[in-house]
Design a protein around this motif. Sequence first.
Motif, PDB file in Angstrom:
ATOM      1  N   GLU A 209      -5.981  29.636  17.290  1.00 32.05           N
ATOM      2  CA  GLU A 209      -6.788  30.562  18.080  1.00 32.05           C
ATOM      3  C   GLU A 209      -7.456  29.846  19.240  1.00 32.05           C
ATOM      4  O   GLU A 209      -7.529  30.372  20.358  1.00 32.05           O
ATOM      5  N   SER A 210      -7.927  28.620  19.002  1.00 29.58           N
ATOM      6  CA  SER A 210      -8.619  27.881  20.066  1.00 29.58           C
ATOM      7  C   SER A 210      -7.683  27.520  21.198  1.00 29.58           C
ATOM      8  O   SER A 210      -8.110  27.394  22.353  1.00 29.58           O
TER       9      SER A 210
ATOM     10  N   LEU B 169      -5.441  28.159  11.416  1.00 26.36           N
ATOM     11  CA  LEU B 169      -5.520  29.404  12.187  1.00 26.36           C
ATOM     12  C   LEU B 169      -6.591  29.306  13.278  1.00 26.36           C
ATOM     13  O   LEU B 169      -6.412  29.818  14.389  1.00 26.36           O
ATOM     14  N   LEU B 170      -7.700  28.649  12.974  1.00 25.36           N
ATOM     15  CA  LEU B 170      -8.725  28.441  13.999  1.00 25.36           C
ATOM     16  C   LEU B 170      -8.200  27.543  15.110  1.00 25.36           C
ATOM     17  O   LEU B 170      -8.504  27.757  16.297  1.00 25.36           O
TER      18      LEU B 170
ATOM     19  N   THR C  76      -7.362  28.328   7.040  1.00 20.81           N
ATOM     20  CA  THR C  76      -8.440  28.687   7.968  1.00 20.81           C
ATOM     21  C   THR C  76      -8.534  27.675   9.098  1.00 20.81           C
ATOM     22  O   THR C  76      -8.670  28.047  10.274  1.00 20.81           O
TER      23      THR C  76
ATOM     24  N   SER D 199       0.454  22.641  20.872  1.00 18.49           N
ATOM     25  CA  SER D 199       0.388  24.012  20.340  1.00 18.49           C
ATOM     26  C   SER D 199       1.383  24.205  19.201  1.00 18.49           C
ATOM     27  O   SER D 199       1.118  24.937  18.240  1.00 18.49           O
TER      28      SER D 199
ATOM     29  N   VAL E 223       1.646  34.894  11.423  1.00 14.52           N
ATOM     30  CA  VAL E 223       1.017  34.281  12.596  1.00 14.52           C
ATOM     31  C   VAL E 223       1.850  33.095  13.085  1.00 14.52           C
ATOM     32  O   VAL E 223       2.074  32.935  14.295  1.00 14.52           O
TER      33      VAL E 223
ATOM     34  N   ASN F  90       3.882  32.943  16.764  1.00 13.31           N
ATOM     35  CA  ASN F  90       3.714  31.834  17.696  1.00 13.31           C
ATOM     36  C   ASN F  90       5.049  31.180  18.011  1.00 13.31           C
ATOM     37  O   ASN F  90       5.317  30.809  19.162  1.00 13.31           O
TER      38      ASN F  90
ATOM     39  N   GLU G  84       0.222  36.514  24.469  1.00 14.09           N
ATOM     40  CA  GLU G  84      -1.199  36.265  24.205  1.00 14.09           C
ATOM     41  C   GLU G  84      -1.459  35.382  22.998  1.00 14.09           C
ATOM     42  O   GLU G  84      -2.568  35.339  22.485  1.00 14.09           O
ATOM     43  N   LEU G  85      -0.418  34.648  22.549  1.00 14.33           N
ATOM     44  CA  LEU G  85      -0.621  33.626  21.530  1.00 14.33           C
ATOM     45  C   LEU G  85      -0.355  32.251  22.145  1.00 14.33           C
ATOM     46  O   LEU G  85       0.275  32.141  23.203  1.00 14.33           O
TER      47      LEU G  85
ATOM     48  N   ILE H 165      -5.582  29.327  22.607  1.00 12.28           N
ATOM     49  CA  ILE H 165      -5.487  30.442  23.559  1.00 12.28           C
ATOM     50  C   ILE H 165      -6.556  30.314  24.630  1.00 12.28           C
ATOM     51  O   ILE H 165      -6.315  30.593  25.808  1.00 12.28           O
ATOM     52  N   TYR H 166      -7.723  29.842  24.246  1.00  8.06           N
ATOM     53  CA  TYR H 166      -8.858  29.803  25.171  1.00  8.06           C
ATOM     54  C   TYR H 166      -9.006  28.459  25.877  1.00  8.06           C
ATOM     55  O   TYR H 166      -9.556  28.392  26.971  1.00  8.06           O
TER      56      TYR H 166
END
Length: 536
Positions: free
Chosen positions: A448-449, A444-445, A441, A322, A364, A368, A374-375, A451-452
Motif C-alpha cells: 500500500e505504501s 500488505l502495508l 499485515t 515493488s 492482492v 499486483n 492504481e496498485l 502507491i503513495y
Amino acid sequence: MFLLCLFFIAASAILNGLFSNHLGVRGGIVIAITCLCASLFTAAVQWFEVCVCGCYVYLPLGAFFFRVQDFTPALALYYDSLAASMTLTVVLVSFAVHLYQCTYMAGDGSQNLFMSYLSAFTGFMLLLVAANNLILLFVGWEGIGVCSYLLIGYYASRISATKSANKSLIVNKISDGFLLCSMLYIWHYTGSLQYSCVTLFCVPTVVSSLVLLGAMGKSSQLFFHVWLADAMEGPTPVSALIHAATLVTAGVYLLCKLNMHCNEYVAAIGALTAAAGGLFGFVANDLKRVIAFSTCSQLGYMVACIGSCSDGMDYALAHLISHAGFKATLFLAAGLLISKENNNSLNKFGARDASKTITLATLVGCLNLVGFPELAGFYSKESILNNAFFCKTLHIVLLFATFLTATYTTKLIVQLYFLNYNNGRFYKNFKNSNFVYACFTLLLLEMESRIYTGSSFGQNFSTNLPAYVKNLPAGIAFAGVISGTIGVQIMHYTLIRFFGNKAGFDLIYARHGTNAILYHSYITYTLIDRGFLKIY
C-alpha cells in the motif's frame, strides 16, 4: 546506526546457530524476531537519512580488506539511495518471512538452525548491497549462494531437494566464475575494484559481457533459468525470500549498480526471458512453480529495462522493490494453501473452505502481478513498458509477456477458488496464527505504501506519450484476464508438454553439456592431476 542493521542480523544468525541447545525453539524465535524488528527499524532510519535527507554515508571498517603486494582493497560500506532502498526492502521481506516461519516450521526438529540460515542469508544480501567495491560484493555474492544451497536442500532426506540444491549451486557457480573473471579483467584495466573506477573507465566489451553472464546466472535469465523452478523443493519461507528480496535480485542489483549495460543485446535477453517465463508459467500445473516462473518473467522485465534506456536502472530497481512485496505475499499464501490441502497440483484445489486471510493475500498479490490500475505493480510495470515504446520490437515482446502474465495469473485464481476440484484432504490450518496475521499485515502495508511513495527513482518519466500507448498495458492485461478465464481447460497437449519441460533446456544440458564436461574433466584429471602434477 548504519552498522546496527547488519549487527542485529548477524546476532540472530550466530545465536540461533551456535546456542540453539541453550535457547530452545521459543528462545530462538524471540531472539530472531527481536533482532529482525530492530534491524527493520534501523533500516528505516537509514532510508530516511539517505533517500529523504540526501545524506550519502561512507563507512570505513578498516584500513584495507587484505593486502597482496600493492593491491589493498578497501573494507568499507557505502549507502547511497540505491543501497538504502534495497536494504529496507530486504530487511522488511526477511522480517515478514521470519514471522511466517514461526508458524509454518512449528514442530520441525531443527527450527533454530533454519532461522540461523535465514538470518545468514539476509545478512550476506545486506553485505552485498552495501559493499563499496566488487571484492566485498563478491563475498556477499558467494555467501547468498551457499545459504541458498543449505536452505533449498534443507529437507536432506528428500532426494528431490538434494538434487535441486546441487543444481542451483552448480548453475550459480558457473555464473560466479564469469563474474570472477570480469573482476580480474576490471582490475587489469583500471587497477582498482571500486565502483567509481568501474563506471569512470571505458571497459572493453568482454568485461561487460562477463558481468552480464554473472548476473544472468543469479537472476535466472534465459539459458540459466533451469534452477529457479527446482528451487521450490525448499520450504516455502525459503522460496519467498529467494524470489522476493535476495538471491535472484542480486544479479539485477549488480547491473543497476554498475550501470554499463545499456544496449540492445541486454534488452533482448531480458525481453526473451520475460516471454519465456510467461510461457513456462502458463503451462505449469504446480502452484509454487507457476509463481516461480512469474519471478523469472518479472526479472526479464527488469533486465530489458536496464538495456533499453539510460535511465533503465531507475525503473528496473523500482519494479524490483515493488515486486518484492507482492511476490513474497504470493509465496507465503501459496505455502498456507499447500499445507492446508496437502498438495501442490492446481488441478486438485477447490473453492470450498477457503480462508479469508489467504484469499485476500492471494488476490492482492495476483492483482499486483497482473498490473491492475492504481496498485504498486501497475505503476512500476507501466514505467518499464512505456520506456520500451521507443523500441518497437522490445515493446511488442514485453506486451506479449504482459498478456501471458495476466493469463496464467487469472488461470491460477480460477483453479484455486472457482472450480470444484478439491481432493478432500486437509493437513494443517494456520488461519488462527497471530504470526501469519502479522506477516501478511506487514506485507500488505508495504504494498500500500508503494502507491503513495512513488514507483520510480527516475525523474525523466515520459509523460508525452500518446494516450493509447499509456493505456495499452492495462488493456493487454484485461485481455489476458479474459483469456485466462476462458482457456483454463482449453490447452493443446503438445504445447503443455513442450513448455512444461521448460522448452527442453534441462534435457539439452543433461545430454550434451554434462557429458562434454565430464569427458573433458576425465582428460584433465588424467593428464594434469595424475600426470603433470603427480610428477612434480
